[in-house]
Design a protein around this motif. Structure first.
Motif, PDB file in Angstrom:
ATOM      1  N   TYR A 115       0.183   5.466   8.917  1.00 29.01           N
ATOM      2  CA  TYR A 115      -0.328   4.187   9.381  1.00 29.01           C
ATOM      3  C   TYR A 115       0.097   3.034   8.475  1.00 29.01           C
ATOM      4  O   TYR A 115      -0.074   1.879   8.817  1.00 29.01           O
ATOM      5  CB  TYR A 115      -1.850   4.218   9.502  1.00 29.01           C
ATOM      6  N   LYS A 116       0.632   3.366   7.308  1.00 28.95           N
ATOM      7  CA  LYS A 116       1.049   2.338   6.354  1.00 28.95           C
ATOM      8  C   LYS A 116       2.538   2.027   6.449  1.00 28.95           C
ATOM      9  O   LYS A 116       3.056   1.215   5.694  1.00 28.95           O
ATOM     10  CB  LYS A 116       0.700   2.779   4.930  1.00 28.95           C
ATOM     11  N   ILE A 117       3.233   2.643   7.380  1.00 26.97           N
ATOM     12  CA  ILE A 117       4.668   2.390   7.562  1.00 26.97           C
ATOM     13  C   ILE A 117       4.844   1.073   8.313  1.00 26.97           C
ATOM     14  O   ILE A 117       4.171   0.818   9.312  1.00 26.97           O
ATOM     15  CB  ILE A 117       5.322   3.541   8.362  1.00 26.97           C
ATOM     16  N   ILE A 118       5.757   0.270   7.844  1.00 25.02           N
ATOM     17  CA  ILE A 118       6.100  -0.962   8.566  1.00 25.02           C
ATOM     18  C   ILE A 118       7.083  -0.575   9.669  1.00 25.02           C
ATOM     19  O   ILE A 118       8.179  -0.103   9.398  1.00 25.02           O
ATOM     20  CB  ILE A 118       6.722  -2.003   7.627  1.00 25.02           C
ATOM     21  N   ARG A 119       6.638  -0.775  10.897  1.00 27.40           N
ATOM     22  CA  ARG A 119       7.475  -0.423  12.047  1.00 27.40           C
ATOM     23  C   ARG A 119       8.207  -1.660  12.563  1.00 27.40           C
ATOM     24  O   ARG A 119       7.852  -2.789  12.246  1.00 27.40           O
ATOM     25  CB  ARG A 119       6.597   0.161  13.161  1.00 27.40           C
ATOM     26  N   ALA A 120       9.210  -1.412  13.381  1.00 26.85           N
ATOM     27  CA  ALA A 120       9.983  -2.518  13.959  1.00 26.85           C
ATOM     28  C   ALA A 120       9.094  -3.411  14.820  1.00 26.85           C
ATOM     29  O   ALA A 120       9.255  -4.640  14.832  1.00 26.85           O
ATOM     30  CB  ALA A 120      11.141  -1.977  14.784  1.00 26.85           C
ATOM     31  N   MET A 121       8.140  -2.823  15.512  1.00 26.00           N
ATOM     32  CA  MET A 121       7.241  -3.621  16.352  1.00 26.00           C
ATOM     33  C   MET A 121       6.417  -4.585  15.505  1.00 26.00           C
ATOM     34  O   MET A 121       6.081  -5.674  15.958  1.00 26.00           O
ATOM     35  CB  MET A 121       6.313  -2.720  17.166  1.00 26.00           C
TER      36      MET A 121
ATOM     37  N   SER B 123       0.819  -1.221   0.000  1.00 25.41           N
ATOM     38  CA  SER B 123       0.000   0.000   0.000  1.00 25.41           C
ATOM     39  C   SER B 123       0.848   1.264   0.000  1.00 25.41           C
ATOM     40  O   SER B 123       0.317   2.353  -0.147  1.00 25.41           O
ATOM     41  CB  SER B 123      -0.936   0.007   1.207  1.00 25.41           C
ATOM     42  N   GLN B 124       2.158   1.127   0.166  1.00 23.95           N
ATOM     43  CA  GLN B 124       3.035   2.292   0.145  1.00 23.95           C
ATOM     44  C   GLN B 124       3.331   2.682  -1.300  1.00 23.95           C
ATOM     45  O   GLN B 124       3.637   1.825  -2.129  1.00 23.95           O
ATOM     46  CB  GLN B 124       4.351   1.993   0.870  1.00 23.95           C
ATOM     47  N   PRO B 125       3.238   3.962  -1.597  1.00 25.62           N
ATOM     48  CA  PRO B 125       3.569   4.379  -2.968  1.00 25.62           C
ATOM     49  C   PRO B 125       5.069   4.262  -3.205  1.00 25.62           C
ATOM     50  O   PRO B 125       5.854   4.341  -2.271  1.00 25.62           O
ATOM     51  CB  PRO B 125       3.121   5.846  -3.002  1.00 25.62           C
ATOM     52  N   PRO B 126       5.460   4.034  -4.454  1.00 20.70           N
ATOM     53  CA  PRO B 126       6.893   3.961  -4.736  1.00 20.70           C
ATOM     54  C   PRO B 126       7.559   5.307  -4.499  1.00 20.70           C
ATOM     55  O   PRO B 126       6.956   6.350  -4.675  1.00 20.70           O
ATOM     56  CB  PRO B 126       6.955   3.557  -6.205  1.00 20.70           C
TER      57      PRO B 126
END
Length: 190
Positions: free
Chosen positions: A152-158, A141-144
Motif C-alpha cells: 500500500y506504500k508503493i507509488i503507483r502510476a495512477m 514511508s518506504q524503507p531504503p
C-alpha cells in the motif's frame, strides 16, 4: 453606384482593434483550455476506472481526485466564457452600433472570467497539494533498498496521474486568467 463598404457604416478602427483582440484571445484561450480540460478529464477518467480494478485501496488520493474534478468542472465553465469572448468580439465588430455590448457588460464578462480562473486555480492547487502530500508520505514511508514490505506504500502510476490532472488544471486556469487580465487591460485602455 455605391460599393458595399460605402453603403454600410464602418466600425471605428479602435473598436475594430479591440473586437479583434477579444475575438482572437477568446479563440486561443478556448482551444488551449479545451485541450487541457480534455486531457485532464481523460486522465481522471482513467484514474477512476483504474481505482475500481485495483485491489489496493488508496483512500488518500480520493481528496486529490475530488479537487481535480472540481477544477475540471470550473475549467469547462471557463472554456464557455472564452467562447463567449469570441461572440462578444463579433458583436463589437458589428457595423450596427445598437448591437454593440456596453463597455460595462464587456468588463463584467471579463471580470467573471478572472474570478472563475482564480477559483479554478485554487481548487486545482488544493488537489495538487493534497495529492503531493500523499505521494510524499508514500515515498518517505518506504524503507531504503529494494524490498517493499507493504504494497500500500508503493507509488503507483495512477497516483502520479492525479497530480498530472491537477497540474494541467492549474496551467489551464492560469492561461485563462492571464488572457482575461490582458483583455481587461485592453478594454480599459479604450
Amino acid at each position: 453606384m455605391q460599393t458595399e463598404s460605402e453603403a454600410k457604416p464602418l466600425v471605428p478602427p479602435s473598436v475594430h482593434g479591440i473586437a479583434n483582440n477579444i475575438r482572437l484571445t477568446g479563440w486561443i484561450a478556448f482551444w488551449v483550455q479545451l485541450t487541457l480540460a480534455v486531457v485532464s478529464g481523460l486522465v481522471l477518467l482513467f484514474v477512476s476506472t483504474g481505482r475500481e480494478f485495483s485491489s489496493q485501496p488508496n483512500a488518500g488520493l480520493g481528496v486529490g481526485i475530488f479537487w481535480a474534478v472540481c477544477g475540471v468542472l470550473i475549467l469547462l465553465f471557463s472554456v464557455y466564457l472564452n467562447f463567449r469572448y469570441t461572440r462578444l468580439g463579433k458583436r463589437l465588430d458589428n457595423p450596427n452600433p445598437s448591437l454593440h455590448p456596453s463597455k460595462a457588460d464587456t468588463i463584467a464578462t471579463i471580470r467573471l472570467g478572472i474570478i472563475v480562473g482564480l477559483v479554478g486555480m485554487l481548487l486545482s492547487l488544493l488537489g495538487a497539494g493534497s495529492t503531493l502530500g500523499v505521494l510524499v508520505a508514500k515515498s518517505i514511508s518506504q524503507p531504503p533498498g529494494v524490498a517493499i514490505t507493504d504494497p500500500y506504500k508503493i507509488i503507483r502510476a495512477m497516483d502520479v496521474f492525479v497530480e498530472v490532472a491537477n497540474v494541467n488544471g492549474i496551467a489551464a486556469h492560469f492561461l485563462g486568467t492571464v488572457a482575461s487580465l490582458w483583455l481587461l487591460e485592453r478594454v480599459n485602455q479604450h
